[in-house]
Design a protein around this motif. Structure first.
Motif, PDB file in Angstrom:
ATOM      1  N   ASN A 243      11.201  82.725  55.811  1.00  0.00           N
ATOM      2  CA  ASN A 243       9.754  82.855  56.067  1.00  0.00           C
ATOM      3  C   ASN A 243       9.325  82.251  57.388  1.00  0.00           C
ATOM      4  O   ASN A 243       8.380  81.461  57.491  1.00  0.00           O
ATOM      5  CB  ASN A 243       8.955  82.216  54.932  1.00  0.00           C
TER       6      ASN A 243
ATOM      7  N   VAL B 263       7.780  82.688  61.182  1.00  0.00           N
ATOM      8  CA  VAL B 263       6.801  83.590  61.823  1.00  0.00           C
ATOM      9  C   VAL B 263       7.544  84.373  62.894  1.00  0.00           C
ATOM     10  O   VAL B 263       8.050  83.801  63.862  1.00  0.00           O
ATOM     11  CB  VAL B 263       5.643  82.799  62.458  1.00  0.00           C
ATOM     12  N   GLN B 264       7.657  85.666  62.671  1.00  0.00           N
ATOM     13  CA  GLN B 264       8.507  86.507  63.499  1.00  0.00           C
ATOM     14  C   GLN B 264       8.096  86.501  64.964  1.00  0.00           C
ATOM     15  O   GLN B 264       8.916  86.738  65.837  1.00  0.00           O
ATOM     16  CB  GLN B 264       8.464  87.941  62.988  1.00  0.00           C
ATOM     17  N   ASN B 265       6.818  86.296  65.164  1.00  0.00           N
ATOM     18  CA  ASN B 265       6.287  86.441  66.519  1.00  0.00           C
ATOM     19  C   ASN B 265       6.418  85.173  67.343  1.00  0.00           C
ATOM     20  O   ASN B 265       5.991  85.110  68.478  1.00  0.00           O
ATOM     21  CB  ASN B 265       4.816  86.821  66.441  1.00  0.00           C
ATOM     22  N   LEU B 266       6.999  84.124  66.741  1.00  0.00           N
ATOM     23  CA  LEU B 266       7.134  82.883  67.484  1.00  0.00           C
ATOM     24  C   LEU B 266       8.599  82.573  67.688  1.00  0.00           C
ATOM     25  O   LEU B 266       9.443  82.931  66.861  1.00  0.00           O
ATOM     26  CB  LEU B 266       6.485  81.718  66.727  1.00  0.00           C
ATOM     27  N   THR B 267       8.903  81.930  68.790  1.00  0.00           N
ATOM     28  CA  THR B 267      10.282  81.523  69.028  1.00  0.00           C
ATOM     29  C   THR B 267      10.635  80.401  68.066  1.00  0.00           C
ATOM     30  O   THR B 267       9.760  79.864  67.377  1.00  0.00           O
ATOM     31  CB  THR B 267      10.458  81.006  70.458  1.00  0.00           C
TER      32      THR B 267
ATOM     33  N   ASN C 107       8.058  78.045  66.247  1.00  0.00           N
ATOM     34  CA  ASN C 107       7.963  77.952  64.803  1.00  0.00           C
ATOM     35  C   ASN C 107       7.930  76.496  64.359  1.00  0.00           C
ATOM     36  O   ASN C 107       7.183  76.132  63.457  1.00  0.00           O
ATOM     37  CB  ASN C 107       9.154  78.673  64.146  1.00  0.00           C
TER      38      ASN C 107
END
Lengths: 1119, 233
Positions: free
Chosen positions: B95, B97-101, B105
């Motif tokens: 889980n 956050v895909q949009n964060l490195t 994260n």
């Protein structure tokens, strides 16, 4: 089972389903509504036209139509109905409303039937009914009196007074703006139907035709017009020869009249000249007499003057003498102590005594002296006589001797006789002389004796009489005679002087009388002179007038001859309903409606499509796992597609039904009633255009189905196992903005995520932006339409036209008087007289009508603010400019610099160059300066109206012109503005609908998008919650994106809406009205603001679902 | 007083007339710095315990005291604060956050923590110093899980909860991850509660709680927990 699942799906995601349905409702409803309205309008009017048998073609001819023409037309086979009609435009006076131009039509008619709505039809020749309309100010029972300005109306219409007995509605006069009158270049105010017996002329004014089979086509469609046009052309060809018939006939008649006229002219001219000559001579005689009379009077005056002078001199003298006399008298009176009369009497008495004495003395003397002298005298005389005689005697004696001598020698008996007689004579004479001598000697001797006896008192001094006389002399202080004479002189003198004075007074009086008489005579003479001068003046005037009239008559005859040559071709004008004012207006309206109906819904349509796509995509994404399961179970792709298509389809059906109902019921009624403000429309005939309904439904369904299919198909590309696993998240990449380190590092976490998200999920980005932009755009469109329309009245009547009242003149005979009455000292009050008429303009073989306004160039800038249509520069009217209004230029393909042919008010043509094109929102205008007009046409300008900018307002103007002649009406712009506002507001209702619908759409879009946003990222949100982000932080994490998208979308929508506005405005243009494309800044702000507000509201509502996300549920691992 | 006290905790789901007892009167204690393993078959209730412990769910009955903090009747806000400051959670399916490195994260967590560790340091600890600026999609499963652990640990929580952290990983990677967890516990003094259905892993724990059908079967204490490297399974 499969379908059961679908229904459960609906129930579970009711919100989503409902938002889909609502989109469909809005889209379908709108589309349906607008499409239907135009159809319904057309149908209603169609039925009305057919019922009332509105004509298809109307014929006009410059010469009218005669019976032969009618017969010829009837023979044409494709003409079903031919109805020739007489009409006449006349003028009537309406109390408090001025002059109105009305058209009289024949009551009896099979074509263009009218409908009685109140009262009854005329039964007597002097009764009439009128067409209800905007300017109808009549009531049943009113009487109207008709007249014409330049001719006697009884030559064309029998009765001059009509009683109104009813009100009617006519399909021929549906538009409340009637056509131009044939009388003056002004609009008709009303139409009356009167029994045909009133029309005296033998010729018909117009012919109405019904074309066979034209009723097959629907009114206002192109098919109808094409069909009728073709028939019209055929008619033209068939009747070509017949068209010249009447002209030929009239030419001959007119020629004869002209010849008669010329003869009469010559007669009258000679008569007139004779009369004038006689009058001239009379006047010359009179003049002479007057001159003579004046001379006499002048002479008499001179004489009188001389006399007066003399009199004055005398008076002076008399007065001087009188003074002297009075002084002397006073002296005496004082000396004597008695009155002068007493003194005088005394002296008179003395004198008389003296004189008596003197007489006695004299007598004594006289007697003595006289006798003495007498005797002496006598004796002297006698002695003289004696001597004379002695001399004579001697002579005679000598002669006798001679004779005797002769005798002695004479022998002739005759001679002897003669000599004897001579001798006798001489002897006689000698005897006489002897006698005389003797007698005289005797007397002398006697006298000498007397003389010795007379006493001679010639000395006088010692006689007693003398003594007495001397005494008296002493008493009188010297000489009584002298005193007496003196006194007498004095007294008499006074008397004389006084008498003289009286005489002088008398003389004065006489002179005064004489003067008076002369004055009287002069006065009379003056009167006569004046009469003469009047007479002279009249003669001169008469002469001028005569000359003028001669000239005029000559000109008229010349003109008549010329006009005869220039008589228009006898070409019939074959007009279809395109020339029927009401029809054409209505046709345009319907076309507008159709255009709006096609474009506007399209916009909604697109937005709706977008929403559907997003919604379905989300649904499918969510259903991913399910789809995988179904596929794994072995269901075909088609079946799965079908499942979701069913979902979409159900939404469409429900939405369409509701939308169609809404659109069908609400829109037409609302819009129709609005158009009723401009047209007197028949009852609304609600029709159910199944065609359109099907189109709407099918198009939307098609949309939904294709979108759904597309989305599902995409998913089905993946294998079942893939589907059952969570979707592989999309690759993330660094965003461009990251490279700009200093900005990137400043951003907060959530901002960074937002930016990344925006770039990552491009499709979501674009869809949201487009959706929001679409909605903002629609809002801008709605507001923009409102702005453009609502402001034209304001700009037109306050900016372009700077005046607020108009005084209409019947003629310009006393225009100076009127101008002075209206004059005001206020700086911003202006009064400008103008000449205004409906002028014909020819450009490129096309003919058009425009309102021409002629006024003084300098004054024009006081009451007009004209702006160039392209550059918006202020235009000034000068003596070279001809300014034409924008719409007119547009309609006729004109631009600044083009040449057109303009007709003057009298029909004279001249070529002019258009110098500028000005902005004008209503109607068509051409502005030209007085000097320019005069130069072009060489005509005098007769003012027809005065434009007034009056700070005190309309009432003040009314007061000022109270009782002044030649004013036909005073109009107030305030009422005009109201009228136009009503018309313009009719569009406001549509705009309101657009705005509301746009707003609703905006709301739904945003709601939808927000929902999608949330549902897509449930897991993400749950994770954040688990990490410990507070609710607010979670909101901001999510909503930042939405707000940013809404922000971008809103901004994008503004230019989008502007473009749409331009498009729509160009479509809803009306013939005479030019809508400026205008959007107030406020509107942009409002549109954006509303979108923003909706965004906020939506986000507010989204908090709850967010909060409700259960971490546990959302993070459930796929076990 | 134990660090964690579960006293007679029950979690009952009511759906109409049906009652489902996920947890039935559970009681246990955990000391500070302990590495606890919760074992049990699928559906036994392990996750429920962890959820309640982690403040993501509330018990129907019973008392839960964590570091003298009674969270039994805490409301949403309080639970949120509790999660924020006290808990670090590691999920089975990462889980992230895909949009964060990876770094971001972790920073996501350090941003809200009161006394966080340095994000970079933590990533170093988990051995990802070279992969800090990669996105989750660029990392392997093990690496992702390590990031998740870093995220949970960076907050400096009192309690580290792990729900089958190695469930989605292979043997070698799994062991790596477990090593990290053990290090956290031993070297940084964090209390770790780990759910697993792999009994072999029980050997690394200080305490093993067996759960079955919503109840505690037994609680075993390991005197000498093994190192992860030494465990074979």
């Amino acid at each position: 089972m499969f379908t059961k699942d679908t229904f459960r799906l609906i129930k579970r995601s009711l919100n989503r389903f409902l938002s889909l349905v609502s989109i469909v409702i809005i889209g379908v409803g709108f589309m349906m509504g607008l499409l239907s309205t135009s159809i319904i309008m057309r149908n209603s009017v169609d039925k009305y036209n057919i019922d009332s048998n509105l004509h298809d073609i109307q014929l006009f001819s410059p010469y009218g139509f005669c019976d032969e023409d009618i017969e010829a037309i009837k023979k044409v086979d494709f003409i079903d109905g031919v109805f020739a009609s007489k009409m006449q435009d006349v003028i009537i006076d309406v109390e408090d409303n001025g002059e109105k131009i009305v058209r009289l039509r024949e009551l009896e008619s099979d074509v263009n039937k009218f409908e009685l709505i109140e009262g009854r039809l005329p039964m007597k020749a002097d009764e009439a009914v009128y067409v209800v309309g905007e300017f109808a100010v009549f009531e049943i029972g009113d009487k109207i009196t008709i007249y014409l300005e330049d001719s006697d109306v009884t030559e064309v219409i029998k009765n001059t007074e009509f009683t109104i007995v009813g009100k009617v509605k006519s399909s021929e006069y549906m538009s409340l703006f009637l056509s131009t009158s044939l009388l003056k270049n002004l609009d008709l105010d009303n139409v009356f139907y009167i029994p045909k017996v009133n029309f005296i002329s033998d010729y018909y004014t117009t012919v109405y035709l019904s074309v066979r089979d034209a009723q097959k086509f629907q009114t206002t469609t192109d098919e109808y017009f094409n069909y009728v046009d073709k028939k019209g052309e055929d008619l033209e060809i068939i009747t070509l020869d017949q068209q010249d018939f009447l002209k030929e006939k009239l030419l001959v008649e007119i020629e004869n009249e002209i010849i008669e006229g010329e003869e009469l002219f010559q007669e009258r001219k000679a008569e007139g000249e004779k009369e004038l000559e006689a009058a001239k001579m009379e006047l010359e005689d009179a003049n002479l007499m007057l001159i003579l009379a004046q001379m006499e009077i002048d002479n008499n005056r001179m004489v009188l003057k001389a006399n007066e002078r003399k009199l004055q001199e005398n008076e002076k003298l008399v007065d001087a003498n009188l003074k002297q006399v009075n002084e002397s008298i006073n002296e005496i009176e004082t000396a004597q102590g008695k009155s002068i009369d007493e003194v005088y009497n005394e002296i008179t008495a003395l004198y008389q005594t003296y004189k008596a004495l003197e007489r006695v003395g004299e007598i004594e003397n006289e007697t003595g002296d006289n006798i003495y002298s007498e005797i002496i005298n006598q004796n002297n005389n006698l002695k003289l006589i004696i001597n004379e005689n002695k001399v004579l005697k001697q002579e005679y004696e000598s002669q006798l001797t001679v004779v005797n001598n002769k005798l002695a020698t004479e022998t002739n008996p005759e001679e002897i006789a003669k000599l004897n007689s001579q001798k006798e004579n001489l002897q006689n004479r000698i005897n006489t002389c002897n006698i005389t001598i003797e007698t005289c000697q005797n007397i002398v001797d006697i006298n000498e004796t007397i003389l010795e006896n007379i006493d001679d008192y010639s000395d006088g001094e010692t006689s007693p009489t003398k003594i007495a006389m001397d005494e008296i002399d002493e008493m009188a202080g010297g000489s009584i005679e002298v005193t007496y004479i003196q006194m007498t002189q004095l007294v008499q003198g006074k008397k004389d002087l006084e008498a003289a004075k009286l005489e002088i007074e008398e003389g004065k009086k006489q002179i005064a009388d004489g003067k008076e008489q002369l004055d009287a005579a002069q006065k009379e003479l003056d009167i006569n002179k004046k009469e003469y001068l009047d007479g002279l003046e009249k003669y001169r005037e008469g002469l001028i007038k005569f000359n003028n009239e001669i000239e005029k008559a000559e000109n008229e005859l010349k003109l008549a001859r010329q006009q005869l040559k220039e008589l228009p071709d006898a070409q019939w004008m074959i007009l279809n309903r395109d020339y029927h004012y009401s029809s054409i207006m209505f046709k345009n309206t319907v076309k507008q409606m159709q255009s709006i109906g096609r474009i506007l819904p399209l916009l909604f349509y697109l937005v709706a499509a977008l929403i559907c796509m997003t919604t379905m995509k989300r649904l499918i994404d969510e259903q991913r796992g399910q789809i995988g399961i179904f596929r794994a179970l072995g269901f075909y792709k088609g079946q799965i597609i079908g499942k979701y298509v069913l979902y979409a389809f159900l939404a469409t059906i429900i939405g369409s039904l509701a939308g169609i109902t809404f659109g069908q019921l609400v829109f037409p009624v609302v819009i129709y009633n609005t158009w009723r403000l401009m047209y007197d429309l028949p009852e609304l005939l609600i029709s159910y255009p199944i065609e359109n309904m099907i189109i709407c439904f099918v198009s939307f369904s098609g949309l939904m189905i294709s979108v759904t299919t597309g989305v599902v198909s995409r998913s089905l590309k993946e294998t079942p196992s893939q589907l059952m696993r969570p979707k592989a998240p999309k690759k993330a990449k660094k965003v461009f903005l990251e490279k700009i380190k200093f900005i990137w590092n400043k951003l907060s976490f959530t901002s960074k995520i937002t930016v990344r998200n925006l770039f990552r999920y491009k499709s979501r980005f674009f869809m949201t932006v487009i959706g929001v932009a679409g909605c903002t755009g629609l809002l801008v469109l709605g507001f923009g339409i409102k702005d453009s329309i609502s402001n034209i009245v304001n700009i037109q009547y306050n900016e372009f036209w700077n005046y607020n009242s108009i005084v209409h003149l019947e003629n310009d005979h006393n225009v100076e008087e009127i101008l002075s009455v209206l004059e005001s000292d206020l700086d911003n009050d202006f009064i400008v007289p103008m000449m205004s008429y409906n002028g014909k303009v020819y450009c490129d073989r096309k003919e058009a009508t425009i309102t021409v306004e002629v006024l003084d160039a300098r004054e024009s800038s006081n009451i007009f603010n004209l702006y160039d249509s392209k550059t918006n520069e202020r235009l000034r009217l000068n003596n070279n400019s001809v300014i034409v209004s924008e719409k007119f230029a547009k309609n006729n393909g004109l631009k600044a610099g083009d040449f057109i042919i303009l007709e003057s008010i009298n029909g004279i043509k001249a070529e002019v160059q258009i110098s500028d094109i000005c902005k004008m929102y209503f109607q068509h205008y051409l502005y030209i300066s007085e000097a320019n007009y005069k130069h072009l046409f060489e005509e005098n300008i007769h003012y027809t109206k005065i434009a007034i900018a009056n700070a005190k307002g309309y009432e003040d103007v009314l007061e000022r012109v109270e009782g002044v002649k030649n004013i036909s009406a005073v109009t107030d712009f305030a009422s005009f503005v109201d009228q136009f506002n009503t018309i313009v507001e009719s569009l406001n209702i549509i705009i309101g609908a657009v705005i509301i619908t746009s707003g609703a759409l905006a709301f739904v879009v945003l709601l939808n998008l927000t929902q999608v946003n949330i549902s897509e990222r449930t897991r993400e949100i749950a994770t954040l919650k688990v990490i410990g982000l507070r609710d607010n932080e979670v909101y901001s994490y999510l909503f930042k994106e939405i707000i940013l998208l809404s922000f971008i979308g809103g901004l994008a929508g503004l230019p989008l809406g502007t473009v749409a506005l331009k498009l729509v405005m160009s479509i809803i243009e009306m013939e005479m009205i030019l809508f400026p494309t205008q959007i107030k800044w406020l509107s942009y702000v409002l549109s954006y603001g509303i979108t923003f507000i909706f965004t906020c509201i939506v986000l507010l509502f989204a908090r709850k679902p967010l909060r409700k996300i259960q971490m546990v549920e959302s993070l459930k691992s796929v076990e | 007083m134990s660090f964690i006290e579960f006293k007679n905790v029950s979690k009952i789901y009511k759906m109409g007339e049906v009652e489902i007892k996920a947890l039935d009167d559970i009681s246990f204690e955990v000391e500070k710095g302990e590495f606890v393993c919760v074992l049990g078959a699928s559906g036994a209730g392990k996750t429920t315990i962890l959820n309640i412990l982690g403040g993501m769910d509330s018990a129907t009955n019973g008392t839960i005291i964590v570091d003298d903090n009674d969270i039994s009747n805490a409301d949403d806000k309080q639970l949120c604060e509790y999660r924020r400051h006290e808990i670090g959670f590691v999920f089975q399916f990462y889980n992230l956050v895909q949009n964060l490195t990876a770094l971001e994260n972790v920073e996501l967590a350090t941003q809200i923590a009161e006394d966080p560790m340095s994000s970079k340091e933590v990533l170093k600890i988990v051995g990802l110093q070279d992969r800090m600026h990669n996105f989750p999609s660029q990392l392997s499963g093990g690496e992702q899980q390590r990031v998740a652990i870093a995220r949970a640990v960076a907050k400096n929580p009192k309690l580290l909860l792990c729900d089958e952290p190695t469930g989605a990983l292979d043997y070698v990677t799994g062991k790596q991850v477990l090593k990290v967890l053990q290090d956290m516990c031993n070297n940084h003094g964090m209390t770790v509660v780990m759910i697993t259905h792999n009994a072999a892993l029980a050997d690394m724990a200080d305490k093993v709680i067996r759960v079955a059908s919503g109840t505690i079967r037994d609680i075993k204490i390991n005197e000498n927990p093994k190192n992860v490297e030494d465990i074979e399974y």
